[in-house]
Write a protein that holds these residues in place. Sequence first.
Motif, short mmCIF file in Angstrom:
data_model
loop_
_atom_site.label_atom_id
_atom_site.label_comp_id
_atom_site.label_asym_id
_atom_site.label_seq_id
_atom_site.Cartn_x
_atom_site.Cartn_y
_atom_site.Cartn_z
N ALA A 30 -71.34 73.90 25.71
CA ALA A 30 -71.87 72.97 24.70
C ALA A 30 -73.25 73.42 24.25
CB ALA A 30 -71.92 71.56 25.26
N ARG A 31 -74.07 73.78 25.24
CA ARG A 31 -75.44 74.19 24.92
C ARG A 31 -75.41 75.50 24.11
NH1 ARG A 31 -78.17 77.48 27.78
NH2 ARG A 31 -80.43 77.75 27.52
N ASP A 32 -74.57 76.40 24.58
CA ASP A 32 -74.45 77.69 23.92
C ASP A 32 -74.03 77.51 22.46
OD1 ASP A 32 -74.61 80.47 24.26
OD2 ASP A 32 -72.43 80.58 24.07
N TYR A 33 -73.05 76.62 22.29
CA TYR A 33 -72.57 76.39 20.94
C TYR A 33 -73.69 75.84 20.06
CZ TYR A 33 -69.63 74.79 17.15
OH TYR A 33 -69.08 74.60 15.91
N ASP A 34 -74.43 74.89 20.63
CA ASP A 34 -75.56 74.32 19.88
C ASP A 34 -76.54 75.40 19.47
OD1 ASP A 34 -74.77 71.82 19.70
OD2 ASP A 34 -76.25 70.95 21.07
N ILE A 35 -76.87 76.24 20.44
CA ILE A 35 -77.87 77.27 20.17
C ILE A 35 -77.34 78.24 19.11
CG2 ILE A 35 -79.00 79.28 21.17
CD1 ILE A 35 -79.28 77.70 23.74
N VAL A 36 -76.10 78.65 19.30
CA VAL A 36 -75.51 79.58 18.34
C VAL A 36 -75.52 78.96 16.95
CG1 VAL A 36 -73.33 80.60 17.62
CG2 VAL A 36 -74.10 80.84 19.96
N ARG A 37 -75.13 77.70 16.93
CA ARG A 37 -75.05 77.02 15.64
C ARG A 37 -76.43 76.94 14.99
NH1 ARG A 37 -71.84 73.78 12.21
NH2 ARG A 37 -73.18 74.11 10.42
N GLN A 38 -77.43 76.59 15.82
CA GLN A 38 -78.79 76.47 15.27
C GLN A 38 -79.30 77.83 14.81
OE1 GLN A 38 -81.16 74.51 18.18
NE2 GLN A 38 -80.06 72.57 17.92
N ASN A 39 -79.07 78.83 15.67
CA ASN A 39 -79.48 80.20 15.30
C ASN A 39 -78.86 80.59 13.98
OD1 ASN A 39 -81.03 80.67 17.44
ND2 ASN A 39 -79.58 81.96 18.55
N LEU A 40 -77.57 80.35 13.93
CA LEU A 40 -76.82 80.77 12.75
C LEU A 40 -77.36 80.06 11.52
CD1 LEU A 40 -74.59 82.24 11.41
CD2 LEU A 40 -72.98 80.55 12.23
N GLU A 41 -77.56 78.77 11.67
CA GLU A 41 -78.02 78.01 10.52
C GLU A 41 -79.41 78.49 10.08
OE1 GLU A 41 -76.46 73.83 10.83
OE2 GLU A 41 -78.44 73.52 9.93
N TYR A 77 -70.20 81.80 6.02
CA TYR A 77 -70.14 82.21 7.42
C TYR A 77 -68.92 81.59 8.07
CZ TYR A 77 -74.95 83.86 7.20
OH TYR A 77 -76.08 84.54 6.89
N ALA A 78 -68.40 82.30 9.02
CA ALA A 78 -67.35 81.68 9.85
C ALA A 78 -68.05 80.69 10.77
CB ALA A 78 -66.64 82.74 10.67
N ARG A 79 -67.44 79.53 10.91
CA ARG A 79 -68.00 78.61 11.89
C ARG A 79 -67.89 79.26 13.24
NH1 ARG A 79 -65.92 72.62 10.25
NH2 ARG A 79 -65.98 72.98 8.02
N PRO A 80 -68.92 79.08 14.05
CA PRO A 80 -68.83 79.73 15.37
C PRO A 80 -67.57 79.28 16.06
CG PRO A 80 -70.96 78.66 15.05
CD PRO A 80 -70.11 78.30 13.87
#
Lengths: 290, 481
Positions: free
Chosen positions: B34-45, B170-173
């Motif tokens: 969950a945390r990883d996804y959040d971080i990836v998502r934030q990074n990506l955004e 972008y592809a959604r993570p």
Amino acid sequence: MDRDVALLEACGRRAFLRGVGALAALTVLPSHAADIPVRIGLTPVFLDDQMGFLSQWRRWLEVKLGRTVVFVQRGSYREIMDLLRAGKLDFAWVCGYPYVRHRQELKLVAVPLWRGEPCYQSYFIVPADDPRTGTLAELRGKVFAYSDPDSNSGYLYPRYLLTTQGENPDNFFSRSFFTWAHRKVVEAVGIALADGGAVDGYVWETLAELHPDLTRATRVIERSPPLAYPPFVARSDIPAVELAGFRGVLLDMAADPEGMDLLLRLDGFIPGKSELFDEIARMAARVRNP
Amino acid sequence: MRTLADLSLRWKIPLRVVAAVLGTALAVTVALVARDYDIVRQNLEGHARSMGRVLAHTLVMPVLHDDIWRAYEILQSAHEPNPAAPELQALVVLVTDADYRVFVSTRPRAFPIGTSAAAPGGAYGLLRAELSRGSPADQRILEPGDSPLFFIMTPLIADGIALGHVILAYARPALLPRFLGQVGRAAWVTLVVLLILLPVSWVWARRTAQPLLRLAGAMKQIPLELEAARLADLPRSDDEIGQLGEAFRRMVAEMQVKPEMERQMLSSERLAAIGRLTAGIAHEINNPLTGMLTAINTFQRHGGDPQRTERTLSLLQRGLTQIRNTVSALLVEAKVEDRFFAPEDIDDLVILVEAEAHAQAVRIVVDGRIAEPVPLPATLLRQIVLNLLLNAVAAGEGGTVRLNAYTSPQQLMLAVFNDGAHIEQRDMAYLFEPFATGRETGHGLGLWIVYQITRQLNGEIAVESEPGATTFTIEIPYGKS
């Protein structure tokens, strides 16, 4: 053909002389190195984006000329022409089209030999996955890639051809754009950014050997008749000695094993005559006054 | 079927360790994903937003100059793959003009120059509608619900005029591969942890379970092999298991002496019973003796006309018969045939207690008497009434004792009343127990005997006592045999 044979014989004879000259040049290099460098303008009439090759060639020229050589590259032919005409460059390798427009201001130094002739062709290309298009005329309403507004093969010739077919090249295509280099025309057509493009045949053929992946994505649909090869020219006020010296180095390139490698599939240089370019001048005039 | 609860501790403990490790690993993995996804998502955004801004800024000139190739080269540089973070690579970079037509894109085949950017359909069609909403100068993030893509749209603005948009798709993570990757890593770590913990927990389980298993084994030997159980090698420590072992040893020791104790208890119980019996007999013999001696004494003093002689002898005969019958009750084999309880027995009983009543200045009144013999053993009933009368006399110094005997169909009713000292409530519960006496001189056997006899005759006994009025009522059925 006779001329070629004579040329080859001449090359053989001159190779010996150049060998002696090169030795002499080496010995005098240090004193000349402090001199004002030879400034040579380069344009994408050949593969000028290969930096490794360029530095090798520059070193070779420095040895041959006994002087520091500076290559000057710009984004378009026009900038190089402007620099040359302003006397900021000593020599430049430019296209026949700008040459014929400014011949009275320039001096012809040498013309390359491509497959034994001082001539090359303009190629019209389409993406390889377009199997239908067979002529330039079929690209009506499509997107077209020119290389440079001062390019003969990549701009003047296709427009000339359209003009002779009674078309207005300005609105024949829906969109057209410049890639400012022949190689990039190949790329643009290869990825189908453009539906067609006009490219220097020498560049396309050389790319086909060096980077076949680029040319494989394109298909040649039409080839122009032989046109005078982009020449080396000099500013009008170049000292005769310098002109002769540089011309001599170019003419002897084919005879030098290292120089031969640096010719990038060209067969060498000949002094050439300005009349070679009359055909281009005629096409330019036709396009200007349809 | 064996359930988990039936498993031996030596399996349970390692299994629980495994479960705990797996549960922890799972929880940590889920949290990490969950945390990883959040971080990836934030990074990506963040990355996509800044990329969009940079592109929009850089592309203004090529767009203004209609320099498609330059624009394409710029897009290409923004589109370069990043092996370290592949999700940061835009799938498509699209530059549209003010009419949402393609100026250039990184996918010329999908988005030919000059065509509508909505032509590929799907999410790209929705974007066009989205462009007409909101402030034209804002960068926007769009996530069409049914699209695997999300879009960053940045307006291309030159001198306040919107030239078009830079659209980064972008592809959604992808959650699943990321999750699987994490799970894979977690699985490895868990495996390593388990490889370390399992032997440890195995040893631990053995150490923990061993004393319990020994204890369980020893318990199985009870009650047949007490000596073996006592000698079992049980844990000797101060923790709960040690305490359990100690308690078990104590229990085994007590179980070993228990039969002896039981034997002793039984023996003393017998002695006590004999004692009670003896005391009861002595008491019951003593009761009529006092009355009979008084009668003899009276006879001697007043001499004897035949009538008195006859009466005295009759009284003595019945009193002695009562004693004989009482004694013969002990001799199981020689059961004496008893006679029926008769009206004379009431008179006898009054005479027998008269001396005591005199001594206590108590008046005895007979309120009712039976008219004819009742088919109930006279000796036992005399014992009941004599005991109740003597108790009533003893309780009511200077007062009145009333005796009422009558029959209702198939039932003999006896009631003894006195107006002397009443029975305290707290004594009521122990009233009929042996040696439970409320008086200093009493043996506490009278009421016990009354109770025993009444029960023997299937009768019932009731007591009502309040200050100045105590009544014992006895109902004994007869005739039903």
